[in-house]
Design a protein around this motif. Sequence first.
Motif, PDB file in Angstrom:
ATOM      1  N   VAL A 148      25.407  19.612  23.289  1.00  0.00           N
ATOM      2  CA  VAL A 148      26.077  20.068  22.070  1.00  0.00           C
ATOM      3  C   VAL A 148      27.569  19.788  22.206  1.00  0.00           C
ATOM      4  N   TRP A 149      28.240  19.682  21.062  1.00  0.00           N
ATOM      5  CA  TRP A 149      29.658  19.329  21.016  1.00  0.00           C
ATOM      6  C   TRP A 149      30.437  20.406  20.284  1.00  0.00           C
ATOM      7  N   LEU A 150      31.522  20.840  20.914  1.00  0.00           N
ATOM      8  CA  LEU A 150      32.437  21.804  20.319  1.00  0.00           C
ATOM      9  C   LEU A 150      33.765  21.105  20.045  1.00  0.00           C
ATOM     10  N   PRO A 151      34.125  20.883  18.781  1.00  0.00           N
ATOM     11  CA  PRO A 151      35.385  20.192  18.460  1.00  0.00           C
ATOM     12  C   PRO A 151      36.583  21.142  18.596  1.00  0.00           C
ATOM     13  N   LEU A 152      37.003  21.371  19.822  1.00  0.00           N
ATOM     14  CA  LEU A 152      38.037  22.364  20.122  1.00  0.00           C
ATOM     15  C   LEU A 152      39.439  21.777  20.193  1.00  0.00           C
ATOM     16  N   ALA A 153      39.551  20.462  20.048  1.00  0.00           N
ATOM     17  CA  ALA A 153      40.869  19.796  20.047  1.00  0.00           C
ATOM     18  C   ALA A 153      41.672  20.174  21.291  1.00  0.00           C
ATOM     19  N   SER A 154      42.855  20.734  21.107  1.00  0.00           N
ATOM     20  CA  SER A 154      43.752  21.017  22.234  1.00  0.00           C
ATOM     21  C   SER A 154      43.252  22.127  23.148  1.00  0.00           C
ATOM     22  N   ALA A 155      42.244  22.893  22.702  1.00  0.00           N
ATOM     23  CA  ALA A 155      41.716  23.986  23.523  1.00  0.00           C
ATOM     24  C   ALA A 155      40.594  23.532  24.458  1.00  0.00           C
ATOM     25  N   ALA A 156      40.273  22.234  24.460  1.00  0.00           N
ATOM     26  CA  ALA A 156      39.136  21.752  25.248  1.00  0.00           C
ATOM     27  C   ALA A 156      39.278  22.064  26.733  1.00  0.00           C
ATOM     28  N   GLU A 157      40.450  21.801  27.293  1.00  0.00           N
ATOM     29  CA  GLU A 157      40.637  22.014  28.730  1.00  0.00           C
ATOM     30  C   GLU A 157      40.636  23.495  29.088  1.00  0.00           C
ATOM     31  N   SER A 158      41.179  24.334  28.217  1.00  0.00           N
ATOM     32  CA  SER A 158      41.154  25.772  28.456  1.00  0.00           C
ATOM     33  C   SER A 158      39.719  26.282  28.470  1.00  0.00           C
ATOM     34  N   PHE A 159      38.912  25.797  27.551  1.00  0.00           N
ATOM     35  CA  PHE A 159      37.495  26.160  27.500  1.00  0.00           C
ATOM     36  C   PHE A 159      36.799  25.760  28.801  1.00  0.00           C
ATOM     37  N   ALA A 160      37.045  24.525  29.249  1.00  0.00           N
ATOM     38  CA  ALA A 160      36.408  24.030  30.470  1.00  0.00           C
ATOM     39  C   ALA A 160      36.821  24.865  31.679  1.00  0.00           C
ATOM     40  N   ARG A 161      38.075  25.293  31.723  1.00  0.00           N
ATOM     41  CA  ARG A 161      38.524  26.140  32.839  1.00  0.00           C
ATOM     42  C   ARG A 161      37.826  27.486  32.814  1.00  0.00           C
ATOM     43  N   THR A 162      37.618  28.038  31.628  1.00  0.00           N
ATOM     44  CA  THR A 162      36.897  29.306  31.514  1.00  0.00           C
ATOM     45  C   THR A 162      35.472  29.157  32.040  1.00  0.00           C
ATOM     46  N   ALA A 163      34.824  28.074  31.670  1.00  0.00           N
ATOM     47  CA  ALA A 163      33.471  27.823  32.169  1.00  0.00           C
ATOM     48  C   ALA A 163      33.475  27.656  33.682  1.00  0.00           C
ATOM     49  N   ALA A 164      34.478  26.952  34.205  1.00  0.00           N
ATOM     50  CA  ALA A 164      34.552  26.695  35.650  1.00  0.00           C
ATOM     51  C   ALA A 164      34.713  27.983  36.450  1.00  0.00           C
ATOM     52  N   LEU A 183      26.129  30.031  20.795  1.00  0.00           N
ATOM     53  CA  LEU A 183      27.552  29.674  20.752  1.00  0.00           C
ATOM     54  C   LEU A 183      28.166  30.035  19.401  1.00  0.00           C
ATOM     55  N   ARG A 184      27.400  29.815  18.342  1.00  0.00           N
ATOM     56  CA  ARG A 184      27.903  30.156  17.015  1.00  0.00           C
ATOM     57  C   ARG A 184      28.039  31.666  16.836  1.00  0.00           C
ATOM     58  N   GLU A 185      27.181  32.436  17.502  1.00  0.00           N
ATOM     59  CA  GLU A 185      27.317  33.894  17.457  1.00  0.00           C
ATOM     60  C   GLU A 185      28.644  34.350  18.050  1.00  0.00           C
ATOM     61  N   LEU A 186      29.172  33.541  18.969  1.00  0.00           N
ATOM     62  CA  LEU A 186      30.492  33.827  19.540  1.00  0.00           C
ATOM     63  C   LEU A 186      31.606  33.265  18.661  1.00  0.00           C
ATOM     64  N   ARG A 187      31.232  32.794  17.479  1.00  0.00           N
ATOM     65  CA  ARG A 187      32.170  32.219  16.509  1.00  0.00           C
ATOM     66  C   ARG A 187      32.852  30.949  17.026  1.00  0.00           C
ATOM     67  N   LEU A 188      32.113  30.204  17.824  1.00  0.00           N
ATOM     68  CA  LEU A 188      32.611  28.928  18.307  1.00  0.00           C
ATOM     69  C   LEU A 188      32.087  27.807  17.411  1.00  0.00           C
ATOM     70  N   PRO A 189      32.897  26.782  17.151  1.00  0.00           N
ATOM     71  CA  PRO A 189      32.442  25.669  16.305  1.00  0.00           C
ATOM     72  C   PRO A 189      31.515  24.749  17.091  1.00  0.00           C
ATOM     73  N   VAL A 190      30.323  24.510  16.583  1.00  0.00           N
ATOM     74  CA  VAL A 190      29.351  23.643  17.254  1.00  0.00           C
ATOM     75  C   VAL A 190      28.765  22.683  16.221  1.00  0.00           C
ATOM     76  N   LEU A 191      28.810  21.388  16.500  1.00  0.00           N
ATOM     77  CA  LEU A 191      28.212  20.412  15.595  1.00  0.00           C
ATOM     78  C   LEU A 191      26.696  20.395  15.765  1.00  0.00           C
ATOM     79  N   LEU A 192      26.003  20.023  14.710  1.00  0.00           N
ATOM     80  CA  LEU A 192      24.560  19.827  14.786  1.00  0.00           C
ATOM     81  C   LEU A 192      24.288  18.599  15.644  1.00  0.00           C
ATOM     82  N   SER A 193      23.531  18.768  16.718  1.00  0.00           N
ATOM     83  CA  SER A 193      23.297  17.674  17.667  1.00  0.00           C
ATOM     84  C   SER A 193      21.862  17.194  17.597  1.00  0.00           C
ATOM     85  N   ARG A 194      21.686  15.895  17.818  1.00  0.00           N
ATOM     86  CA  ARG A 194      20.342  15.298  17.887  1.00  0.00           C
ATOM     87  C   ARG A 194      20.088  14.731  19.275  1.00  0.00           C
TER      88      ARG A 194
END
Length: 362
Positions: free
Chosen positions: A306-322, A291-302
């Motif tokens: 994984v979590w991408l802090p995309l703010a207002s773009a969250a729903e657009s991202f989810a639609r792309t995945a769908a 995901l980081r290779e695609l220049r997407l922000p990803v938090l370090l997860s334990r």
Amino acid sequence: MNVRFAERSTLRDMRAYRDKESSNAEGSSRFTFDLSSNELVLPPLPTVLAGIEKGLPRLARYPDPTARDLTEDIAGHLCVSPDEVAVGPGSAGVLQQILLALCGKGDEVVHGWPGFDAYPLLVAISGATGVHVPLTASGGHDLDEIRTRVNARTRVVILCSPHNPTGTVIDQDELHGFLRSLPAHVVAVLDEAYVEFDRGANPPGLPVLLSEHSNTVVLRTFSKAYGLAGLRVGYAAGPRQVMATVRKTAIPFGVTRFAEQAAMLSLRSEDELCERLAAVAAAREELTAELRELRLPVLLSRANFVWLPLASAAESFARTAATAGVKVRAFPGHGVRISVGEAEAHRTLLAALGRADRGNWF
């Protein structure tokens, strides 16, 4: 005929949990891959499957309403007394028992947000009011702000570590300091649904935590690392007086015979579990790197997501995945959570993201 009833005021603005989502039944979803619920993609441990099959002839019998054998096994696993343990249908079910036992009308429950999306509903069911405290910019709990929100009406503070949905963990020294700062009338619930992904099959420290902080309850589940989400079994450990009240709010026969047996077998399969935890961690790190290779922000997860802090773009991202047949969990205005899943699911998602116009996501 008009039926008049007094609906609990805290439920009026609530929806039933995920009532607008598509069914999880096989073949009924428009999605090929579901990376939205943090389920373990591997089947239950072989020992567990064999034990469930062996118990099928007793399907017509009620389970032990106290789940006594499982309670004793959990107590042994945690190095606490059985009367310091309560079990129920998943950690969400046990959390509901805790809130029903401790809260009522006029009370408040404080927790970080975004968080587990069942928290607001479970708080409302108890009759209490939820107080949402925004996470820090790094996706963690703002313990100082949470502490300032605690007042005379506060009955429970919920902390989640690793946090759902960001995967961040609470520093142990900061946690102990925070728990010491709470007034005596407040119970802290530490939700550790994902702790095995962070600290292994037998996470250390719980007996010390409970002995040092008499106002603390630790919540865990067999749904995530152990892969028993479909059987619904979880547990809490905490002060004897609190756990005795929590057990009173349990649904009769809420933990089925199969769930109890599977959980007990899971606790005895530590080596098998450790292998799975290592596999999940490797897949999580690989997904993060891609995901980081695609220049997407990803938090370090334990955790196992994984979590991408995309703010207002969250729903657009989810639609792309769908559009690629992959379901992820969008938290509108905050970000997107992606569960660690099958390699093919990751490849499908990454290919769709690689083709997408990502310019409007930042």
